[in-house]
Enzyme design. Structure first.
Site, short mmCIF file in Angstrom:
data_model
loop_
_atom_site.label_atom_id
_atom_site.label_comp_id
_atom_site.label_asym_id
_atom_site.label_seq_id
_atom_site.Cartn_x
_atom_site.Cartn_y
_atom_site.Cartn_z
N ARG A 236 0.86 -1.19 0.00
CA ARG A 236 0.00 0.00 0.00
C ARG A 236 0.89 1.24 0.00
NH1 ARG A 236 -2.99 -3.11 -1.45
NH2 ARG A 236 -5.16 -3.57 -0.84
N GLU A 265 -4.65 7.30 -5.38
CA GLU A 265 -4.93 6.49 -6.57
C GLU A 265 -6.30 6.84 -7.12
OE1 GLU A 265 -4.43 2.35 -5.64
OE2 GLU A 265 -2.35 2.60 -4.96
N HIS A 284 -1.46 -0.07 -9.88
CA HIS A 284 -2.06 -0.94 -8.86
C HIS A 284 -2.75 -2.15 -9.50
CE1 HIS A 284 -3.83 -1.06 -4.52
NE2 HIS A 284 -3.45 -2.26 -4.95
#
Length: 317
Positions: A236, A265, A284
């Site tokens: 993360r 994000e 991601h």
């Protein structure tokens, strides 16, 4: 009356085709919403009519304010059995059921190793040069005999450690709860936090995001690292102090970073990680794989069916 069901966080517009959603036709109507997260007022307008919302882990934030703006919401279903973006206590207080899914355990470790290999051997630079009509731009690095440092030796960290061992790397690990016995069981050497950063040729982050892990990889930790080292983060974004990492990369105090996760994000358009030459960044995609999505969405369907029948499964408690 048909239950209104939303599938959100489907940024690639793939959810409708991964599994057969027609199994829910007897329960309600499924709609697929592809918008990125927004402010709570916008989200409340977008999602206000839905009684069931299916979400991806840590994409859209359901805090107390948003949950209170969604009076029709009765069930939240998340991919995986962790989601730091959901306020479980408030959901429970409002009578909103929260259920999760299992996850395919190999997707994130495989992506981690792909990033390590690509960054070490300069594969993006070489592949782009070849497409541009050029040939052999520089020397790639090596992994055999080097030190792989694992920050967080959980299920994903252990698999990445195993990959490192296969490649002939020395593997070390540290986290606040890790013990010498736990590392020895998987053939990994336990070290202190400082030793982990100082000895790493490749340092890979595999902690769960929490108040304790947030910002753990700070300016001090980055200063401990070799100037030839590679930092890899597929866990993360907020675990790493982003400003400190950008500064270290700009000043070449690190050889590079391979990143799949970020503080914000989607990554803002003009973010330095999009342009720094010593950064390999992906959007991601650590858990974005065929098998993982099939598991997520098929079990979301099961969760909704079980909840509708009055016997919810995979419940967050």
């Amino acid at each position: 009356m048909a239950v209104q069901i939303a599938v959100i966080d489907d940024w690639q517009d793939v959810a409708r085709d991964v599994v057969d959603w027609s199994a829910l036709e007897s329960i309600g109507e499924v709609r697929f919403v592809h918008d990125y997260p927004a402010d709570n007022e916008t989200l409340a307008k977008r999602l206000g009519s839905f009684e069931v919302i299916c979400v991806m882990r840590e994409r859209t934030r359901f805090d107390e304010d948003l949950l209170r703006r969604l009076p029709n919401l009765k069930l939240l279903v998340t991919g995986g059995m962790r989601n730091a973006a959901l306020d479980f206590k408030v959901a429970a207080a409002l009578g909103i059921q929260v259920c999760g899914t299992d996850s395919y355990k190999h997707a994130a470790p495989e992506l981690t190793w792909a990033l390590i290999m690509a960054a070490t051997r300069n594969l993006v630079v070489e592949a782009n040069a070849l497409r541009a009509g050029q040939w052999q731009q520089g020397l790639g690095g090596d992994l055999h005999g080097k030190t792989l440092a694992i920050l967080g030796l959980g299920s994903i960290g252990k698999r990445v450690a195993q990959f490192g061992q296969v490649f002939g790397m020395r593997v070390i690990a540290w986290s606040e709860n890790l013990t010498t016995e736990a590392t020895a069981e998987v053939g990994v050497t336990y070290v202190s936090k400082r030793e982990l950063f100082e000895q790493a040729d490749v340092l890979s982050v595999h902690l769960v995001l929490s108040d304790r892990s947030r910002g753990l990889v700070d300016a001090q930790a980055l200063d401990w690292m070799k100037p030839t080292a590679l930092l890899v983060n597929t866990a993360r974004g907020p675990i790493v102090d982003e400003a400190a990492l950008i500064k270290a990369l700009q000043k070449n105090r690190l050889a590079g970073a391979a990143l799949d996760v970020f503080e914000v994000e989607p990554l803002p358009e003009h973010h330095p990680f999009r342009t720094l030459e010593n950064v390999l960044a992906t959007p991601h995609v650590g858990y974005v794989s065929q098998q993982n999505y099939q598991m997520f969405f098929s079990q979301m369907v099961e969760d909704i069916q079980a909840w509708s029948a009055g016997n919810p499964i995979r419940v967050f408690t």
